[in-house]
Motif scaffolding. Structure first.
Motif, PDB file in Angstrom:
ATOM      1  N   SER A  46       0.880  -1.178   0.000  1.00  0.00           N
ATOM      2  CA  SER A  46       0.000   0.000   0.000  1.00  0.00           C
ATOM      3  C   SER A  46       0.909   1.215   0.000  1.00  0.00           C
ATOM      4  O   SER A  46       1.908   1.240   0.725  1.00  0.00           O
ATOM      5  CB  SER A  46      -0.877   0.033   1.248  1.00  0.00           C
ATOM      6  N   PHE A  59       1.346   5.561   0.188  1.00  0.00           N
ATOM      7  CA  PHE A  59       0.750   6.785   0.733  1.00  0.00           C
ATOM      8  C   PHE A  59       1.590   7.977   0.272  1.00  0.00           C
ATOM      9  O   PHE A  59       2.808   7.978   0.429  1.00  0.00           O
ATOM     10  CB  PHE A  59       0.768   6.743   2.273  1.00  0.00           C
ATOM     11  N   GLN A 103      -3.042  -0.611  -3.258  1.00  0.00           N
ATOM     12  CA  GLN A 103      -3.779   0.621  -2.985  1.00  0.00           C
ATOM     13  C   GLN A 103      -2.845   1.822  -3.020  1.00  0.00           C
ATOM     14  O   GLN A 103      -1.690   1.715  -2.596  1.00  0.00           O
ATOM     15  CB  GLN A 103      -4.370   0.592  -1.573  1.00  0.00           C
ATOM     16  N   TYR A 113      -2.997   5.727  -1.527  1.00  0.00           N
ATOM     17  CA  TYR A 113      -3.725   6.713  -0.727  1.00  0.00           C
ATOM     18  C   TYR A 113      -3.088   8.078  -0.948  1.00  0.00           C
ATOM     19  O   TYR A 113      -1.892   8.253  -0.709  1.00  0.00           O
ATOM     20  CB  TYR A 113      -3.659   6.350   0.764  1.00  0.00           C
ATOM     21  N   LEU A 147      -3.140  11.722   0.483  1.00  0.00           N
ATOM     22  CA  LEU A 147      -3.635  12.304   1.739  1.00  0.00           C
ATOM     23  C   LEU A 147      -3.597  13.839   1.762  1.00  0.00           C
ATOM     24  O   LEU A 147      -3.189  14.447   2.752  1.00  0.00           O
ATOM     25  CB  LEU A 147      -2.858  11.720   2.932  1.00  0.00           C
ATOM     26  N   SER A 189      -7.470   6.161  -3.344  1.00  0.00           N
ATOM     27  CA  SER A 189      -8.312   6.935  -2.417  1.00  0.00           C
ATOM     28  C   SER A 189      -7.778   8.350  -2.331  1.00  0.00           C
ATOM     29  O   SER A 189      -6.557   8.559  -2.214  1.00  0.00           O
ATOM     30  CB  SER A 189      -8.291   6.311  -1.025  1.00  0.00           C
ATOM     31  N   LEU A 204     -11.975   9.996   0.175  1.00  0.00           N
ATOM     32  CA  LEU A 204     -11.674   9.438   1.498  1.00  0.00           C
ATOM     33  C   LEU A 204     -11.844  10.550   2.533  1.00  0.00           C
ATOM     34  O   LEU A 204     -11.128  11.552   2.476  1.00  0.00           O
ATOM     35  CB  LEU A 204     -10.222   8.939   1.482  1.00  0.00           C
TER      36      LEU A 204
END
Ligand code: LP5
Ligand code: MN
Length: 237
Positions: free
Chosen positions: A3, A5, A35, A37, A39, A74, A97
């Motif tokens: 994952s 980020f 995934q 993400y 942010l 997301s 998200l």
């Protein structure tokens, strides 16, 4: 199972080097992840989905290709791009998200935030945030002509930069109380956020940890979670 980020890329046509680094990341690193993400503060600022031009469409298209490749993406808002709406997310194949959100990584709950709401000593920002996150004020802003919106956003950026020069170092960072509150509320031991531009993995009491993503400027930053744990990766832009 990986994952990834990222946050605080502040994408803008004025920094083609960062855009190139991001597109390279999407082609070379992200496709083998499960995934991705994002942010917050993905864009330098966002004044409405109706102001998308070739630049934004290029970014949306690149994200969409990744999502069609099978990577779930997301998208969390930041304090610069909280007006990113459904239209962009649809074009980019992203799911919105909320801030905060809790996800499971290796069966453990992990809290994800942009990070601005953790800076509770920055009272003028907290007041400002309340105003600009008011849906009625946003609706009003989005009803203004595009040129006027751009002017206002530029003014706000200027104000923000001059206000930052007057602020103390602690008020520009998260407070330990806000971090503890977030972890307690979600019964989690790990918080991941961006915003402060102070990338690090902080080990806290009781096995808790706060992972801070970096902003993309001279370097780019990607946090990876894999079966061995977390790895905060830095690379030259
Ligand atoms: O992002 P960063 O790190 O530079 O600074 C943030 C905080 N600043 C902001 C403001 C953004 O940079 C502006 C982005 C433009 C968004 C475009 C959409 C506009 C829509 C508006 C309507 C719905 O978020 C900064 C924090 C810092 O992080 C660290 O946490 O300190 O906060 C501020 O600077 C806020 C000031 O303290 C108060 C600002 C007063 C503004 C007064 C408005 C005057 C009117 C000007 C004309 C419109
Ligand atoms: Mn931010």
């Amino acid at each position: 199972m990986r994952s990834l980020f990222i946050s605080d890329l502040h994408l803008t046509p004025g920094r083609p080097d960062i855009t190139r680094a991001f597109l390279r990341f999407l082609e070379q690193d992200a496709p083998t992840a499960r995934q991705l993400y994002i942010l917050g503060d993905f864009f330098e600022y966002w004044i409405g989905d109706d102001v998308m031009d070739e630049f934004h469409l290029q970014i949306a298209g690149a994200l969409r290709r990744l999502s069609e490749h099978g990577v779930s993406i997301s998208f969390m808002h930041g304090n610069r791009d909280f007006l990113v709406g459904e239209r962009f997310c649809q074009l980019a194949g992203c799911t919105a998200l909320p801030d905060p959100s809790v996800i499971l990584l290796a069966k453990e709950p992990v809290v994800l935030m942009h990070g601005d709401s953790l800076c509770t000593l920055d009272t003028s920002y907290i007041r400002f945030r309340k105003v600009v996150r008011n849906p009625l004020i946003q609706k009003l802003f989005l009803s203004f002509p595009k040129r006027m919106r751009r002017k206002l956003a530029d003014r706000l950026r200027e104000k923000s930069m001059s206000a930052a020069r007057e602020k103390t170092e602690p008020s520009m960072d998260v407070t330990p109380e806000a971090v503890t509150d977030a972890l307690t509320q979600y019964q989690s031991k790990t918080l991941i956020h961006g915003h402060t531009h102070k990338p690090a993995i902080h080990d806290l009491e009781d096995g808790q940890q706060r992972i801070v993503l970096g902003d993309w400027d001279t370097y780019g930053w990607v946090l990876e979670h894999n079966p061995n744990g977390f790895d905060l990766k830095k690379f030259t832009i």
